[in-house]
Scaffold this motif. Structure first.
Motif, mmCIF file in Angstrom:
data_model
loop_
_atom_site.group_PDB
_atom_site.id
_atom_site.type_symbol
_atom_site.label_atom_id
_atom_site.label_comp_id
_atom_site.label_asym_id
_atom_site.label_seq_id
_atom_site.Cartn_x
_atom_site.Cartn_y
_atom_site.Cartn_z
ATOM 1 N N LEU A 43 5.169 2.582 -5.859
ATOM 2 C CA LEU A 43 4.761 1.654 -4.795
ATOM 3 C C LEU A 43 3.593 2.195 -3.980
ATOM 4 O O LEU A 43 2.947 1.452 -3.255
ATOM 5 C CB LEU A 43 5.942 1.345 -3.869
ATOM 6 C CG LEU A 43 6.932 0.289 -4.355
ATOM 7 C CD1 LEU A 43 7.959 0.001 -3.281
ATOM 8 C CD2 LEU A 43 6.212 -0.994 -4.765
ATOM 9 N N VAL A 103 0.916 3.152 -5.224
ATOM 10 C CA VAL A 103 -0.308 2.822 -5.965
ATOM 11 C C VAL A 103 -0.574 1.323 -5.877
ATOM 12 O O VAL A 103 0.359 0.516 -5.851
ATOM 13 C CB VAL A 103 -0.141 3.264 -7.442
ATOM 14 C CG1 VAL A 103 -1.317 2.810 -8.290
ATOM 15 C CG2 VAL A 103 0.031 4.775 -7.511
ATOM 16 N N PRO A 120 -1.311 -2.494 -6.856
ATOM 17 C CA PRO A 120 -0.840 -3.273 -8.013
ATOM 18 C C PRO A 120 -2.009 -3.590 -8.952
ATOM 19 O O PRO A 120 -3.167 -3.414 -8.598
ATOM 20 C CB PRO A 120 -0.312 -4.556 -7.376
ATOM 21 C CG PRO A 120 -1.025 -4.679 -6.077
ATOM 22 C CD PRO A 120 -1.322 -3.279 -5.619
ATOM 23 N N SER A 141 3.181 -5.428 -6.509
ATOM 24 C CA SER A 141 3.833 -4.877 -7.703
ATOM 25 C C SER A 141 5.219 -5.460 -7.931
ATOM 26 O O SER A 141 5.643 -5.649 -9.076
ATOM 27 C CB SER A 141 3.957 -3.358 -7.571
ATOM 28 O OG SER A 141 2.691 -2.783 -7.387
ATOM 29 N N THR A 170 -8.823 5.685 -4.956
ATOM 30 C CA THR A 170 -8.643 4.476 -4.135
ATOM 31 C C THR A 170 -7.845 4.763 -2.866
ATOM 32 O O THR A 170 -7.271 3.851 -2.272
ATOM 33 C CB THR A 170 -7.978 3.326 -4.939
ATOM 34 O OG1 THR A 170 -6.812 3.816 -5.593
ATOM 35 C CG2 THR A 170 -8.933 2.740 -5.968
ATOM 36 N N GLU A 194 -5.069 6.009 -2.153
ATOM 37 C CA GLU A 194 -3.629 5.809 -2.062
ATOM 38 C C GLU A 194 -2.982 7.079 -1.525
ATOM 39 O O GLU A 194 -3.545 8.167 -1.615
ATOM 40 C CB GLU A 194 -3.074 5.476 -3.461
ATOM 41 C CG GLU A 194 -3.476 4.080 -3.919
ATOM 42 C CD GLU A 194 -3.832 4.002 -5.393
ATOM 43 O OE1 GLU A 194 -4.138 5.064 -5.994
ATOM 44 O OE2 GLU A 194 -3.824 2.878 -5.939
ATOM 45 N N ASN A 195 -1.802 6.936 -0.965
ATOM 46 C CA ASN A 195 -1.036 8.093 -0.538
ATOM 47 C C ASN A 195 -0.461 8.742 -1.801
ATOM 48 O O ASN A 195 0.093 8.046 -2.636
ATOM 49 C CB ASN A 195 0.090 7.633 0.395
ATOM 50 C CG ASN A 195 0.591 8.742 1.290
ATOM 51 O OD1 ASN A 195 0.993 9.804 0.802
ATOM 52 N ND2 ASN A 195 0.560 8.512 2.586
ATOM 53 N N PRO A 252 6.758 6.339 -0.890
ATOM 54 C CA PRO A 252 7.015 5.857 0.471
ATOM 55 C C PRO A 252 8.395 6.295 0.977
ATOM 56 O O PRO A 252 9.177 6.896 0.235
ATOM 57 C CB PRO A 252 6.963 4.339 0.314
ATOM 58 C CG PRO A 252 7.340 4.090 -1.107
ATOM 59 C CD PRO A 252 6.792 5.264 -1.887
ATOM 60 N N SER A 311 -0.887 0.356 3.292
ATOM 61 C CA SER A 311 -1.247 0.851 1.952
ATOM 62 C C SER A 311 -1.504 2.351 1.923
ATOM 63 O O SER A 311 -1.202 3.012 0.933
ATOM 64 C CB SER A 311 -2.501 0.136 1.450
ATOM 65 O OG SER A 311 -2.249 -1.232 1.281
ATOM 66 N N LYS A 312 -2.081 2.887 2.983
ATOM 67 C CA LYS A 312 -2.504 4.284 2.956
ATOM 68 C C LYS A 312 -1.443 5.182 3.588
ATOM 69 O O LYS A 312 -0.779 5.942 2.910
ATOM 70 C CB LYS A 312 -3.824 4.460 3.705
ATOM 71 C CG LYS A 312 -4.819 3.331 3.569
ATOM 72 C CD LYS A 312 -5.370 3.163 2.172
ATOM 73 C CE LYS A 312 -6.500 2.145 2.156
ATOM 74 N NZ LYS A 312 -7.003 1.882 0.812
ATOM 75 N N GLY A 336 2.155 4.820 2.291
ATOM 76 C CA GLY A 336 2.387 4.961 0.847
ATOM 77 C C GLY A 336 2.869 3.677 0.196
ATOM 78 O O GLY A 336 3.674 3.709 -0.737
ATOM 79 N N LEU A 337 2.390 2.521 0.678
ATOM 80 C CA LEU A 337 2.901 1.240 0.180
ATOM 81 C C LEU A 337 1.772 0.309 -0.297
ATOM 82 O O LEU A 337 1.818 -0.899 -0.073
ATOM 83 C CB LEU A 337 3.736 0.562 1.272
ATOM 84 C CG LEU A 337 5.124 1.173 1.508
ATOM 85 C CD1 LEU A 337 5.773 0.604 2.766
ATOM 86 C CD2 LEU A 337 6.037 0.940 0.309
ATOM 87 N N ALA A 338 0.795 0.888 -1.002
ATOM 88 C CA ALA A 338 -0.310 0.060 -1.507
ATOM 89 C C ALA A 338 0.206 -1.037 -2.446
ATOM 90 O O ALA A 338 -0.349 -2.128 -2.504
ATOM 91 C CB ALA A 338 -1.337 0.933 -2.233
ATOM 92 N N GLY A 339 1.281 -0.733 -3.180
ATOM 93 C CA GLY A 339 1.819 -1.710 -4.128
ATOM 94 C C GLY A 339 2.540 -2.867 -3.473
ATOM 95 O O GLY A 339 2.857 -3.867 -4.132
ATOM 96 N N LEU A 340 2.814 -2.740 -2.169
ATOM 97 C CA LEU A 340 3.606 -3.755 -1.463
ATOM 98 C C LEU A 340 2.765 -4.863 -0.871
ATOM 99 O O LEU A 340 3.250 -5.974 -0.663
ATOM 100 C CB LEU A 340 4.387 -3.076 -0.334
ATOM 101 C CG LEU A 340 5.554 -3.827 0.301
ATOM 102 C CD1 LEU A 340 6.648 -4.050 -0.729
ATOM 103 C CD2 LEU A 340 6.105 -3.051 1.490
ATOM 104 N N ARG A 341 1.472 -4.584 -0.577
ATOM 105 C CA ARG A 341 0.580 -5.526 0.084
ATOM 106 C C ARG A 341 1.136 -5.929 1.449
ATOM 107 O O ARG A 341 1.778 -6.971 1.581
ATOM 108 C CB ARG A 341 0.306 -6.791 -0.763
ATOM 109 C CG ARG A 341 -0.004 -6.586 -2.205
ATOM 110 C CD ARG A 341 -1.071 -5.552 -2.473
ATOM 111 N NE ARG A 341 -2.332 -5.895 -1.834
ATOM 112 C CZ ARG A 341 -2.982 -5.100 -0.996
ATOM 113 N NH1 ARG A 341 -2.516 -3.895 -0.685
ATOM 114 N NH2 ARG A 341 -4.118 -5.461 -0.484
#
Lengths: 352, 352
Positions: free
Chosen positions: A56, A58, A60, A246, B33, B35-36, B40, B212-213, B216-221
């Motif tokens: 998560l 990264v 999506p 994701s 990009t 990302e953390n 998360p 996102s940064k 640690g939840l870039a995949g969550l939007r």
């Protein structure tokens, strides 16, 4: 300087879109926003729960490739014919941003999905509303080319009526219109036909779909468009970079692959729809034969607003719709057998 | 008629935004990009997995109320000062749609986040890019009022530089500008200060944040804006009805409540950032002192593009940025100790 003065005039002057009430679901029978009354495919839920344990941190996949590939196999199109959105509302937003300039015209039938007007207002565009005939067929005027619209929306099946325009008419419409024709098929899985095959025949025809209704995934926000590769490529430019997360990509991919679940659920809803229609008719309602997961109805002796209010007092929510220059009525979503039965009982006591 | 002819001219002529490469994460060390590099909060993951077992067939809360309430307590603002988005990109899109008409000007510093230009192009607006001074401070020109912009974006800390403009300057800028000033704080959790308190002082100042940064939840939007109640109310009109899904609302709410996780992660990243900076300097790079989770650098003897390509061949992805009329360089995200160490080893062998 007030913050109001900083806002664009069309935004300042518009009302925001008001969606159906979403009260505490534990206390109400919710038959007002056309949600599926059944939980989604267990495979979709499992896929989401697995994805939650994945990366998560990264971003999506920007194009929701897993879903595009899965859907392309099931719908017999190419992945490049599919664009995924954060709900089909996101797709509808992309459509206005791709095709409609400020001052342009958007054509819609009336009454239909109220959001189209909001999207036009946000884009600074004008809305040309063409009234359905009294039997919910489209007047010839809907295909007129003198006014030169930039985009035409045709919800099919339509809300609130649940009725569908025949494919031959849609085909002729796409042929004659000078602009993209969007066939909004949010409810098509409950209908007898759909316009998917027409996408191959008409470069300007765009079908939109939603996983909110027929897949029982309104909480996930996932929808998609099917159109020619060049239309999809242009629409991609206006989408947010990572518009689907994701978790929703994983859930939507598993859901669309679970065709057994869809077929079974569709049959349940269609059966429950015919029972609901029968119940309403028995109670004296005038109903419109529906190809969606809701029924539009009016009662000759009881004003719709009063029925809505009395149902709400009894913890049943239906959608009261009042269309200016047209009329009002109730749009009732198909519920479970128990929900439909509770509705029938309460309505019976109100009407008696 | 080709489908291209149907598209708005500004869309037809624009290039879509190209985000950082997202290859198979199992095969690459991804430092491109921001990302953390850490997973998360476990509480966020648990909340998502629970929500997946909830009512996914029902629409999410349209205003993400649970998050707004939780965030308002932690950030010491009112829930009505917060607007949630499907990633902070969704918030940035809403900002252009609320405040910017076609033909208007959007002011941004240069070089900064490339997406702002794309958002301006989609809106049919023009972009006024004002070059940072060579020490990454803002020139006085950035506050000029003769050109009358409709919106000003100030990423703070900035990307690619990782530098931050002092709060006093931001305050003066908000004071003098005739339009909303958006302080894009996607990286603020890694910085020494942030502009949150300035929102109370300036009606036209809007802070945007991302999960996102730093979460640690870039995949969550999930992202949000903090501004005056009246600004938030206008922005709400242009948002998609249900722009955040039930899973992301649950995850984001748990994440922002887990302040221990945030503090610990922030300290780890800041320590790793200083180690990365030290390593890069040892290898002969010129680095810019960073307040974000990445470092902008150039090597006097090795072209940045060549370094990027050689790193990629060794399965390490960093971001090569080439800004027209300005120059190029590498933006390297802070990785784990192991990732940073692998980067150092490979870079050492390339440079040797």
């Amino acid at each position: 300087m007030s913050s109001q003065d900083l806002v664009r005039r069309n935004i300042r002057e518009m009302q925001g879109y008001v969606s159906g009430e979403q009260p505490d679901t534990a206390k109400f029978i919710k038959l007002n926003t056309n949600e599926n009354p059944f939980p989604p495919s267990a495979k979709a839920v499992d896929a989401i729960r697995s994805a939650a344990l994945g990366n998560l941190n990264v971003y999506p996949d920007a194009l929701s490739s897993a879903f595009r590939i899965a859907a392309s196999e099931i719908l017999q199109v190419e992945p490049t014919n599919i664009l995924c959105g954060n709900g089909s509302d996101d797709i509808l937003t992309m459509l206005t941003r791709t095709f409609v300039d400020a001052g342009d015209w958007i054509r819609i039938p009336y009454p239909s999905y109220v959001l189209y007007r909001t999207l036009a207002a946000i884009q600074g565009a004008q809305t040309e509303e063409i009234h359905f005939n009294s039997d919910w067929s489209l007047p010839a005027e809907f295909a007129r080319t003198d006014k030169n619209p930039s985009l035409v929306f045709l919800p099919n099946p339509n809300s609130p009526s649940g009725t569908a325009v025949p494919l031959e008419e849609i085909s002729k419409l796409a042929e004659s219109l000078p602009c993209p024709l969007v066939v909004d098929e949010a409810y098509a899985d409950f209908a007898e036909t759909n316009s998917l095959e027409l996408v191959r025949q008409h470069e300007n025809l765009i079908v939109t779909r939603s996983l909110s209704k027929s897949y029982g995934l309104a909480g996930l926000r996932f929808g998609f468009a099917i159109a020619s590769e060049s239309i999809i490529a242009e629409m991609q430019k206006v989408k947010d970079s990572y518009n689907c997360d994701s978790l929703s990509i994983a859930g939507a991919t598993a859901a669309i692959q679970d065709t057994d679940w869809l077929n079974e659920n569709r049959q349940k809803i269609i059966k429950l729809r015919s029972e609901l229609d029968r119940d309403l008719v028995e109670l004296g309602f005038h109903t419109v034969p529906s190809q969606a997961n809701f029924i539009w109805c009016q009662h000759p002796n009881h004003p719709a607003l009063s029925l809505y209010e009395q149902l709400k007092r009894n913890h049943i929510l239906v959608r009261y719709m009042d269309y200016p220059n047209w009329g009002d009525g109730l749009r009732i979503s198909v519920g479970t057998a128990n929900q439909n039965s509770a509705l029938k009982t309460i309505l019976g006591s109100i009407i008696d």
